[in-house]
Design a protein around this motif. Structure first.
Motif, PDB file in Angstrom:
ATOM      1  N   THR A  28       0.833  -1.203   0.000  1.00  0.00           N
ATOM      2  CA  THR A  28       0.000   0.000   0.000  1.00  0.00           C
ATOM      3  C   THR A  28       0.870   1.258   0.000  1.00  0.00           C
ATOM      4  O   THR A  28       0.372   2.369  -0.081  1.00  0.00           O
ATOM      5  CB  THR A  28      -0.948   0.047   1.217  1.00  0.00           C
ATOM      6  OG1 THR A  28      -0.161  -0.095   2.395  1.00  0.00           O
ATOM      7  CG2 THR A  28      -1.974  -1.071   1.152  1.00  0.00           C
ATOM      8  N   ARG A  34      -6.891  -3.679  -6.900  1.00  0.00           N
ATOM      9  CA  ARG A  34      -5.935  -2.914  -6.099  1.00  0.00           C
ATOM     10  C   ARG A  34      -6.362  -2.738  -4.653  1.00  0.00           C
ATOM     11  O   ARG A  34      -5.542  -2.758  -3.744  1.00  0.00           O
ATOM     12  CB  ARG A  34      -5.715  -1.529  -6.718  1.00  0.00           C
ATOM     13  CG  ARG A  34      -4.292  -1.381  -7.131  1.00  0.00           C
ATOM     14  CD  ARG A  34      -3.848   0.016  -7.390  1.00  0.00           C
ATOM     15  NE  ARG A  34      -2.866   0.005  -8.458  1.00  0.00           N
ATOM     16  CZ  ARG A  34      -1.636  -0.470  -8.331  1.00  0.00           C
ATOM     17  NH1 ARG A  34      -1.212  -0.945  -7.178  1.00  0.00           N
ATOM     18  NH2 ARG A  34      -0.808  -0.476  -9.343  1.00  0.00           N
ATOM     19  N   GLU A  35      -7.668  -2.571  -4.482  1.00  0.00           N
ATOM     20  CA  GLU A  35      -8.172  -2.288  -3.142  1.00  0.00           C
ATOM     21  C   GLU A  35      -8.069  -3.489  -2.209  1.00  0.00           C
ATOM     22  O   GLU A  35      -7.532  -3.402  -1.119  1.00  0.00           O
ATOM     23  CB  GLU A  35      -9.636  -1.855  -3.266  1.00  0.00           C
ATOM     24  CG  GLU A  35     -10.141  -1.226  -2.001  1.00  0.00           C
ATOM     25  CD  GLU A  35     -11.088  -0.089  -2.345  1.00  0.00           C
ATOM     26  OE1 GLU A  35     -12.126  -0.012  -1.705  1.00  0.00           O
ATOM     27  OE2 GLU A  35     -10.773   0.684  -3.281  1.00  0.00           O
ATOM     28  N   PRO A  86      -3.914  -5.733  -2.886  1.00  0.00           N
ATOM     29  CA  PRO A  86      -2.853  -4.817  -3.319  1.00  0.00           C
ATOM     30  C   PRO A  86      -1.552  -5.531  -3.702  1.00  0.00           C
ATOM     31  O   PRO A  86      -0.877  -5.129  -4.650  1.00  0.00           O
ATOM     32  CB  PRO A  86      -2.649  -3.897  -2.112  1.00  0.00           C
ATOM     33  CG  PRO A  86      -3.196  -4.639  -0.935  1.00  0.00           C
ATOM     34  CD  PRO A  86      -4.315  -5.484  -1.475  1.00  0.00           C
ATOM     35  N   SER A 130      -2.062  -7.408  -7.071  1.00  0.00           N
ATOM     36  CA  SER A 130      -2.246  -6.411  -8.131  1.00  0.00           C
ATOM     37  C   SER A 130      -0.922  -5.753  -8.495  1.00  0.00           C
ATOM     38  O   SER A 130      -0.639  -5.510  -9.671  1.00  0.00           O
ATOM     39  CB  SER A 130      -3.262  -5.355  -7.693  1.00  0.00           C
ATOM     40  OG  SER A 130      -4.486  -5.981  -7.394  1.00  0.00           O
ATOM     41  N   ASN A 131      -0.122  -5.479  -7.471  1.00  0.00           N
ATOM     42  CA  ASN A 131       1.198  -4.880  -7.721  1.00  0.00           C
ATOM     43  C   ASN A 131       2.067  -5.836  -8.542  1.00  0.00           C
ATOM     44  O   ASN A 131       2.722  -5.427  -9.503  1.00  0.00           O
ATOM     45  CB  ASN A 131       1.860  -4.558  -6.370  1.00  0.00           C
ATOM     46  CG  ASN A 131       3.148  -3.766  -6.509  1.00  0.00           C
ATOM     47  OD1 ASN A 131       3.258  -2.885  -7.360  1.00  0.00           O
ATOM     48  ND2 ASN A 131       4.131  -4.091  -5.679  1.00  0.00           N
TER      49      ASN A 131
END
Ligand code: TRP
Length: 332
Positions: free
Chosen positions: A194, A236-237, A240, A243-244
């Motif tokens: 994050t 992403r939420e 995270p 997604s990264n």
């Protein structure tokens, strides 16, 4: 001939450049040389707002130059220079200090963050950092300033200072626009997905540096924080970490998120992390090798930063003379 737009940006040589610096910034810069007249510098004056070991600063400044070139910034097509080699930055920085308000400087998020982190060294330079950055920018009259989200506030303040100056003395400065690349290019820490992958992070697991060896890169990806769902999809939420990793893999391989989801359907996170790690090893290998070759050729690097400072200094000097005249200094 059509006049090209101007673009300018800099990075402080206060830490190692990371995968995030490359994918989020330098790679995009390198793609702009056709459309823009580009200036990129090593912000060594800014680096000393936080205490640096002199030998490290010197080494990192040259490394950063080598890495800029290895990442695709061709010195024939981009002006690459060291900030302290162009004295007009410090000179205009002083003048702009007199047009930046105490209250404005006090409200800068980065100043507040850095003061909290360096409570024993809240120096004047840390406070007036944005006036120097405004000088960096305004000297070259750029159209766009590519920066990360965290630097947008500084570019906004640059505009405020430029507007104030222009209102008093006429159109001296061109209004620069911040140019924040797409969210997709924002690379986060592998251990704390994050927050942004930082070049000055202490822990060495959350970031991957351009000069890291393949085994270090693989280790960093194997330790990457994920979640317990065990499906690879972009969110992403709620996801995270995954997604990264998808953003990184997508940037390294050119595959879309849907393709990645399909490719790893039914396979575990372990397999995915290994694949991402391997893709990054291959992505960074030529950059590391090229940087090493360039660093072994100090004469070449010297010729690049000398030519860069000469070209930048010429433009910077024009703007500075105008400013000096406007504020009422006697011409030399
Ligand atoms: N402040 C920027 C950073 O921390 C570096 C920087 C210094 C910069 N001067 C600049 C960026 C001018 C863009 C334009 O990353």
């Amino acid at each position: 001939m059509e006049q090209k737009g101007i673009m300018l940006s800099g990075i402080k040589p206060s830490g190692e450049l990371t995968l995030g610096s490359y994918l989020g910034a330098i790679k995009n810069w390198a793609e702009r040389a056709d459309q823009f007249e580009c200036y990129y510098f090593m912000a060594d004056l800014h680096a000393i707002t936080v205490r640096q070991k002199p030998a490290d600063l010197r080494r990192r400044t040259l490394e950063q130059l080598a890495q800029y070139i290895a990442c695709g910034l061709d010195p024939e097509r981009n002006t690459l220079f060291i900030q302290s080699h162009v004295p007009q930055h410090a000179e205009l920085g002083w003048v702009l200090n007199c047009y930046a308000m105490f209250g404005e400087l006090s409200r800068m998020t980065q100043f507040k963050d850095k003061s909290a982190k360096n409570a024993d060294n809240i120096n004047g330079g840390l406070f007036t950092y944005p006036s120097l950055m405004a000088a960096d920018i305004l000297l070259y009259q750029p159209d766009y300033v590519p920066v990360g989200e965290d630097q947008k506030q500084h570019v906004e303040l640059t505009r405020t200072i430029a507007r104030r100056f222009n209102n008093l003395y006429g159109e001296v400065f061109k209004m620069p626009e911040p140019y924040v690349p797409k969210v997709g290019a924002r690379i986060m820490s592998l251990t704390d997905p994050t927050s942004k992958m930082s070049k000055s992070e202490d822990a060495d697991t959350g970031r991957v540096c351009l000069m890291d060896r393949p085994e270090d890169i693989m280790r960093a990806f194997k330790r990457a924080v994920t979640d317990s769902e065990n499906t690879i999809r972009f969110d992403r939420e709620n996801k995270p970490g995954i997604s990264n990793l998808m953003t990184i893999y997508s940037a390294a391989t050119g595959r879309s998120y849907e393709e990645i989801t399909r490719e790893f359907d039914g396979r575990g996170y372990g397999v995915f992390k290994t694949a991402v790690g391997e893709s990054v090893v291959e992505l960074l290998r030529p950059i590391r090798e090229q940087s090493e070759r360039l660093l072994a050729d100090k004469g070449y690097l010297e010729s690049v930063y000398r030519a860069g400072a000469e070209k930048a200094g010429h433009i910077a000097n024009k703007t500075l003379r105008k400013v000096y005249k406007k504020v009422g200094f006697v011409a030399r």
